[in-house]
Design an enzyme around this catalytic site. Structure first.
Site, PDB file in Angstrom:
ATOM      1  N   SER A 121       0.806  -1.216   0.000  1.00 57.15           N
ATOM      2  CA  SER A 121       0.000   0.000   0.000  1.00 57.15           C
ATOM      3  C   SER A 121       0.839   1.266   0.000  1.00 57.15           C
ATOM      4  O   SER A 121       0.300   2.370  -0.128  1.00 57.15           O
ATOM      5  CB  SER A 121      -0.929   0.015   1.222  1.00 57.15           C
ATOM      6  OG  SER A 121      -0.160  -0.032   2.419  1.00 57.15           O
ATOM      7  N   HIS A 142      -1.721  -2.405  -6.407  1.00 60.53           N
ATOM      8  CA  HIS A 142      -2.233  -2.052  -5.083  1.00 60.53           C
ATOM      9  C   HIS A 142      -3.750  -2.155  -5.060  1.00 60.53           C
ATOM     10  O   HIS A 142      -4.461  -1.272  -5.540  1.00 60.53           O
ATOM     11  CB  HIS A 142      -1.794  -0.629  -4.708  1.00 60.53           C
ATOM     12  CG  HIS A 142      -2.359  -0.163  -3.406  1.00 60.53           C
ATOM     13  ND1 HIS A 142      -2.686   1.162  -3.175  1.00 60.53           N
ATOM     14  CD2 HIS A 142      -2.684  -0.833  -2.277  1.00 60.53           C
ATOM     15  CE1 HIS A 142      -3.180   1.275  -1.965  1.00 60.53           C
ATOM     16  NE2 HIS A 142      -3.197   0.083  -1.397  1.00 60.53           N
TER      17      HIS A 142
END
Length: 293
Positions: A121, A142
């Protein structure tokens, strides 16, 4: 561009098992790998629970659920799990040293054509790719929590990532019915989490200064800014341990004291109050249903 037939997801935690199910629902042969056998069993149970709920609610037909589980399997053997993989998506803990070690093992076990993606992330793939012999085949994918609900994937290229690798990642997102946004320049935290991080940092500052209670800050974000949930609720959803890891990683990269984890977050993590997954974080979920899907 190589055709993707099999996807292997490394890590069966809150992100990994749902990413794996997305891939199976998209028609890919999918392996979810974890060294912890109990974690794999829990992941399989959670996925059956979520998919049964989807069928009951009419979100998918029973036949689609059965097809997905037929394509999905679980393994605690990394070498076996990746030996036929065309794409590997790493979804382990948000710590750079752990991810680098995983990628070292992947390089030793996976076929030469296999593309490696990290679901980090915040960590850019160039900080990981140098432990492999294929930096051109390394990319960020992501996904957002929870992946089975959130329709967004940030696909991020490094200077070494090839156009073919980025195109493959974008195509996989299309097949699994997720909106992918391609970022051609690396930056820690990418776009969404830099925006969220700025909001979270200000929210934490207001709380620790005693300007407003965390519940009131969340309420203002929802009522005045029309956010679906407030920043403290979001921390509980993602996990305060994840928030801590992200802040620690950002601080390691920038050296800016402003990026250090907040004291309130450190205290929560030390007490094991990590949010929804432990039943208590900023809020108490002990009497509420935590599992979403």
């Amino acid at each position: 561009m190589n055709e993707v037939k099999q996807v292997t997801v490394i890590g069966s935690g809150s992100m990994g098992h749902q990413i794996g199910m997305l891939c199976a629902l998209g028609g890919y042969e999918t392996v979810i790998q974890d060294i912890n056998e109990q974690a794999l069993q829990e992941a399989e149970f959670k996925l059956h629970t979520i998919m049964d709920r989807w069928v009951t609610k009419g979100k998918i037909p029973e036949n689609d659920k059965m097809k997905a589980f037929h394509l999905l399997r679980f393994s605690n053997d990394l070498e076996e799990a990746v030996q036929q993989a065309d794409l590997v998506i790493e979804a382990v803990t948000e710590k750079l040293d752990v991810k680098r070690e995983v990628f070292r093992h992947l390089e030793a076990c996976a076929p030469a054509h296999t593309v490696f993606a990290t679901n980090s992330s915040t960590i850019v793939n160039s900080l990981i790719a140098d432990v492999t012999k294929r930096p051109d085949k390394v990319v960020n994918m992501h996904f957002f929590f929870p992946p089975l609900v959130m329709d967004c994937v940030e696909v991020v290229k490094s200077e070494a990532t090839s156009d073919e690798t980025a195109a493959l990642a974008m195509e996989v997102c299309r097949v699994i019915n997720r909106t992918a946004i391609l970022l051609t320049k690396e930056i820690s935290g990418f776009v969404a989490n830099r925006l969220l991080g700025a909001l979270q940092k200000e929210a934490m500052s207001l709380y620790e200064q005693g300007i407003a209670d965390f519940k009131d800050i969340d309420l203002i974000c929802k009522k005045a800014l029309n956010h679906p949930i407030g920043p403290f609720e979001l921390m509980d959803l993602s996990g305060l341990d994840v928030a801590k890891f992200v802040m620690e990683q950002r601080y390691q990269e920038t050296g800016d004291p402003e990026d250090k984890p907040f004291q309130s977050v450190l205290e929560k993590v030390d007490k094991g109050e990590l949010g929804r997954k432990t039943g208590k974080g900023w809020y108490d979920y002990s009497k509420a249903t935590v599992t979403k899907g």
